[in-house]
Design a protein around this motif. Structure first.
Motif, PDB file in Angstrom:
ATOM      1  N   TYR A 130      36.811 -10.303  32.100  1.00 12.06           N
ATOM      2  CA  TYR A 130      36.837  -9.050  31.349  1.00 12.06           C
ATOM      3  C   TYR A 130      38.149  -8.309  31.603  1.00 12.06           C
ATOM      4  CZ  TYR A 130      31.785  -9.883  32.058  1.00 12.06           C
ATOM      5  OH  TYR A 130      30.529 -10.447  32.137  1.00 12.06           O
ATOM      6  N   TRP A 131      38.502  -7.476  30.636  1.00 12.84           N
ATOM      7  CA  TRP A 131      39.537  -6.471  30.844  1.00 12.84           C
ATOM      8  C   TRP A 131      38.920  -5.096  30.621  1.00 12.84           C
ATOM      9  CZ3 TRP A 131      43.811  -6.873  33.368  1.00 12.84           C
ATOM     10  CH2 TRP A 131      44.536  -8.067  33.375  1.00 12.84           C
ATOM     11  N   TYR A 132      39.145  -4.197  31.589  1.00  8.68           N
ATOM     12  CA  TYR A 132      38.737  -2.809  31.485  1.00  8.68           C
ATOM     13  C   TYR A 132      39.984  -1.926  31.582  1.00  8.68           C
ATOM     14  CZ  TYR A 132      33.622  -3.226  31.894  1.00  8.68           C
ATOM     15  OH  TYR A 132      32.288  -3.475  31.660  1.00  8.68           O
ATOM     16  N   LYS A 133      39.916  -0.773  30.899  1.00  6.42           N
ATOM     17  CA  LYS A 133      40.989   0.206  30.990  1.00  6.42           C
ATOM     18  C   LYS A 133      40.438   1.439  31.691  1.00  6.42           C
ATOM     19  CE  LYS A 133      44.109   3.010  28.098  1.00  6.42           C
ATOM     20  NZ  LYS A 133      44.528   3.340  26.700  1.00  6.42           N
ATOM     21  N   GLN A 134      41.170   1.956  32.690  1.00  6.77           N
ATOM     22  CA  GLN A 134      40.748   3.177  33.378  1.00  6.77           C
ATOM     23  C   GLN A 134      41.798   4.254  33.141  1.00  6.77           C
ATOM     24  OE1 GLN A 134      40.419   3.283  37.797  1.00  6.77           O
ATOM     25  NE2 GLN A 134      38.412   4.224  37.428  1.00  6.77           N
ATOM     26  N   ASP A 135      41.351   5.360  32.526  1.00  4.80           N
ATOM     27  CA  ASP A 135      42.299   6.423  32.197  1.00  4.80           C
ATOM     28  C   ASP A 135      42.519   7.364  33.380  1.00  4.80           C
ATOM     29  OD1 ASP A 135      39.878   8.237  30.127  1.00  4.80           O
ATOM     30  OD2 ASP A 135      40.117   8.159  32.291  1.00  4.80           O
ATOM     31  N   SER A 136      43.278   8.420  33.143  1.00  4.87           N
ATOM     32  CA  SER A 136      43.657   9.334  34.224  1.00  4.87           C
ATOM     33  C   SER A 136      42.467  10.100  34.790  1.00  4.87           C
ATOM     34  CB  SER A 136      44.721  10.321  33.743  1.00  4.87           C
ATOM     35  OG  SER A 136      44.234  11.050  32.644  1.00  4.87           O
ATOM     36  N   LYS A 137      41.372  10.163  34.017  1.00  8.06           N
ATOM     37  CA  LYS A 137      40.153  10.820  34.499  1.00  8.06           C
ATOM     38  C   LYS A 137      39.192   9.832  35.136  1.00  8.06           C
ATOM     39  CE  LYS A 137      40.253  14.650  31.171  1.00  8.06           C
ATOM     40  NZ  LYS A 137      41.401  14.261  30.327  1.00  8.06           N
ATOM     41  N   LYS A 138      39.685   8.618  35.396  1.00  3.74           N
ATOM     42  CA  LYS A 138      38.897   7.572  36.065  1.00  3.74           C
ATOM     43  C   LYS A 138      37.826   6.959  35.174  1.00  3.74           C
ATOM     44  CE  LYS A 138      40.824   7.755  40.163  1.00  3.74           C
ATOM     45  NZ  LYS A 138      41.615   6.610  40.671  1.00  3.74           N
ATOM     46  N   PHE A 139      37.849   7.268  33.880  1.00  2.00           N
ATOM     47  CA  PHE A 139      36.851   6.688  32.993  1.00  2.00           C
ATOM     48  C   PHE A 139      37.177   5.224  32.727  1.00  2.00           C
ATOM     49  CE2 PHE A 139      33.457   6.452  30.228  1.00  2.00           C
ATOM     50  CZ  PHE A 139      33.818   6.065  28.949  1.00  2.00           C
ATOM     51  N   LEU A 140      36.200   4.334  32.968  1.00  2.00           N
ATOM     52  CA  LEU A 140      36.360   2.899  32.794  1.00  2.00           C
ATOM     53  C   LEU A 140      35.749   2.459  31.480  1.00  2.00           C
ATOM     54  CD1 LEU A 140      35.433   1.548  36.310  1.00  2.00           C
ATOM     55  CD2 LEU A 140      37.370   0.705  34.999  1.00  2.00           C
ATOM     56  N   LYS A 141      36.558   1.796  30.656  1.00  2.00           N
ATOM     57  CA  LYS A 141      36.041   1.363  29.357  1.00  2.00           C
ATOM     58  C   LYS A 141      36.384  -0.102  29.138  1.00  2.00           C
ATOM     59  CE  LYS A 141      36.324   2.449  24.418  1.00  2.00           C
ATOM     60  NZ  LYS A 141      34.925   2.092  24.173  1.00  2.00           N
ATOM     61  N   ILE A 142      35.396  -0.872  28.710  1.00  2.00           N
ATOM     62  CA  ILE A 142      35.642  -2.283  28.484  1.00  2.00           C
ATOM     63  C   ILE A 142      36.517  -2.473  27.251  1.00  2.00           C
ATOM     64  CG2 ILE A 142      33.567  -2.660  27.078  1.00  2.00           C
ATOM     65  CD1 ILE A 142      33.407  -5.432  28.601  1.00  2.00           C
ATOM     66  N   MET A 143      37.394  -3.478  27.336  1.00  2.00           N
ATOM     67  CA  MET A 143      38.266  -3.812  26.208  1.00  2.00           C
ATOM     68  C   MET A 143      37.861  -5.168  25.625  1.00  2.00           C
ATOM     69  SD  MET A 143      41.876  -2.791  27.984  1.00  2.00           S
ATOM     70  CE  MET A 143      42.844  -3.040  26.508  1.00  2.00           C
ATOM     71  N   PHE A 144      37.875  -6.186  26.479  1.00  2.00           N
ATOM     72  CA  PHE A 144      37.619  -7.544  26.029  1.00  2.00           C
ATOM     73  C   PHE A 144      36.795  -8.306  27.062  1.00  2.00           C
ATOM     74  CE2 PHE A 144      40.628  -7.410  22.623  1.00  2.00           C
ATOM     75  CZ  PHE A 144      41.735  -6.714  23.079  1.00  2.00           C
ATOM     76  N   SER A 145      36.137  -9.372  26.551  1.00  2.00           N
ATOM     77  CA  SER A 145      35.521 -10.309  27.461  1.00  2.00           C
ATOM     78  C   SER A 145      35.635 -11.709  26.885  1.00  2.00           C
ATOM     79  CB  SER A 145      34.047  -9.973  27.690  1.00  2.00           C
ATOM     80  OG  SER A 145      33.460 -10.957  28.524  1.00  2.00           O
ATOM     81  N   TYR A 146      35.885 -12.677  27.769  1.00  2.00           N
ATOM     82  CA  TYR A 146      35.923 -14.082  27.395  1.00  2.00           C
ATOM     83  C   TYR A 146      34.898 -14.832  28.231  1.00  2.00           C
ATOM     84  CZ  TYR A 146      40.075 -14.295  24.431  1.00  2.00           C
ATOM     85  OH  TYR A 146      40.958 -14.164  23.400  1.00  2.00           O
ATOM     86  N   ASN A 147      34.158 -15.707  27.557  1.00  2.00           N
ATOM     87  CA  ASN A 147      33.240 -16.588  28.248  1.00  2.00           C
ATOM     88  C   ASN A 147      33.672 -18.027  27.993  1.00  2.00           C
ATOM     89  OD1 ASN A 147      30.656 -16.988  29.743  1.00  2.00           O
ATOM     90  ND2 ASN A 147      30.152 -18.124  27.882  1.00  2.00           N
ATOM     91  N   ASN A 148      34.079 -18.709  29.057  1.00  2.00           N
ATOM     92  CA  ASN A 148      34.557 -20.088  28.896  1.00  2.00           C
ATOM     93  C   ASN A 148      35.605 -20.209  27.786  1.00  2.00           C
ATOM     94  OD1 ASN A 148      33.859 -22.273  30.559  1.00  2.00           O
ATOM     95  ND2 ASN A 148      31.730 -22.062  29.936  1.00  2.00           N
ATOM     96  N   LYS A 149      36.588 -19.354  27.837  1.00  2.00           N
ATOM     97  CA  LYS A 149      37.742 -19.331  26.916  1.00  2.00           C
ATOM     98  C   LYS A 149      37.401 -18.807  25.524  1.00  2.00           C
ATOM     99  CE  LYS A 149      38.949 -23.673  27.246  1.00  2.00           C
ATOM    100  NZ  LYS A 149      39.819 -24.852  26.961  1.00  2.00           N
ATOM    101  N   GLU A 150      36.165 -18.392  25.308  1.00  2.00           N
ATOM    102  CA  GLU A 150      35.784 -17.888  23.988  1.00  2.00           C
ATOM    103  C   GLU A 150      35.616 -16.379  24.021  1.00  2.00           C
ATOM    104  OE1 GLU A 150      32.246 -19.670  22.446  1.00  2.00           O
ATOM    105  OE2 GLU A 150      32.004 -18.139  20.904  1.00  2.00           O
TER     106      GLU A 150
END
Lengths: 110, 113
Positions: free
Chosen positions: B33-53
């Motif tokens: 997975y890739w998550y982005k955390q902003d300056s207020k510490k909020f974590l939001k998912i961006m992408f996920s790959y399962n077995n290259k998909e």
């Protein structure tokens, strides 16, 4: 739904006291929840989890309480120590991902 | 041995540039997975790959392009960087998609100037 990024709340606790960190989640269908701890400059670390068929789970010095009626989670830390200073997040499972709450900064006062 | 490792740890770049962040996990997990955390510490998912998909793509601008050459690697390429892209980006992995608990990397702090 998703949590909206708000001002990060802070909880200040005297060393040795108990800490209670609260979290409201959004999806009543969520069946699995995790508490994470994030120390400065590090990624979040798993602390404790709970399934929706439980209302309480205990770990070492930590207890998670789940109230599905009001969609509320809490993390209790017993005998808070300086090493507990961090930002704490609850996360609810939704399909293949986790939705994170806003986070609470815990400051431990000597 | 670091379970989920990201490089670089810090990245400072000018607006308009293109940059990549790399992530590798040695846990044998299927999902990353890739998550982005902003300056207020909020974590939001961006992408996920399962077995290259690709299995999750959360309304992220198409300037962001993830690539997974194999299930142990998930890279993030960002084109035409903007000031608002400044954040900490976290890679994570789990045994299976939506598995019980992620293992997070230590983050890449991206600063766009």
């Amino acid at each position: 739904g998703e949590s909206v990024g708000l001002h990060l709340p802070t909880l200040s606790v005297q060393e040795g006291d108990n800490s209670i960190i609260n979290c409201a989640y959004s999806n009543s269908a969520s069946d699995y929840f995790i508490w994470y701890k994030q120390e400065s400059g590090k990624g979040p670390q798993f602390i404790i989890d709970i399934r929706s068929n439980m209302d309480k789970r205990q770990g070492q010095r930590v207890t998670v309480l789940l109230n599905k009626t009001v969609k509320h989670l809490s993390l209790q830390i017993a005998a808070t120590q300086p090493g507990d200073s961090a930002v704490y997040f609850c996360a609810e499972k939704e399909d293949y991902k986790y939705i994170f709450g806003t986070g609470t900064r815990l400051k431990v006062l000597a | 041995d670091t379970a989920v490792s990201q490089t670089p740890k810090y990245l400072v770049t000018q607006m308009g540039n293109d940059k990549s962040i790399k992530c590798e996990q040695n846990l044998g997990h299927d999902t990353m997975y890739w998550y982005k955390q902003d300056s207020k510490k909020f974590l939001k998912i961006m992408f996920s790959y399962n077995n290259k998909e690709l299995i999750i793509n959360e309304t992220v601008p198409n300037r962001f392009s993830p690539k997974s050459p194999d299930k142990a690697h998930l890279n993030l390429h960002i084109n035409s960087l903007e000031l608002g892209d400044s954040a900490v980006y976290f890679c994570a992995s789990s045994q299976v998609a939506g598995g019980e608990g992620y293992t997070f990397g230590s983050g890449t702090r991206l600063t766009v100037v």
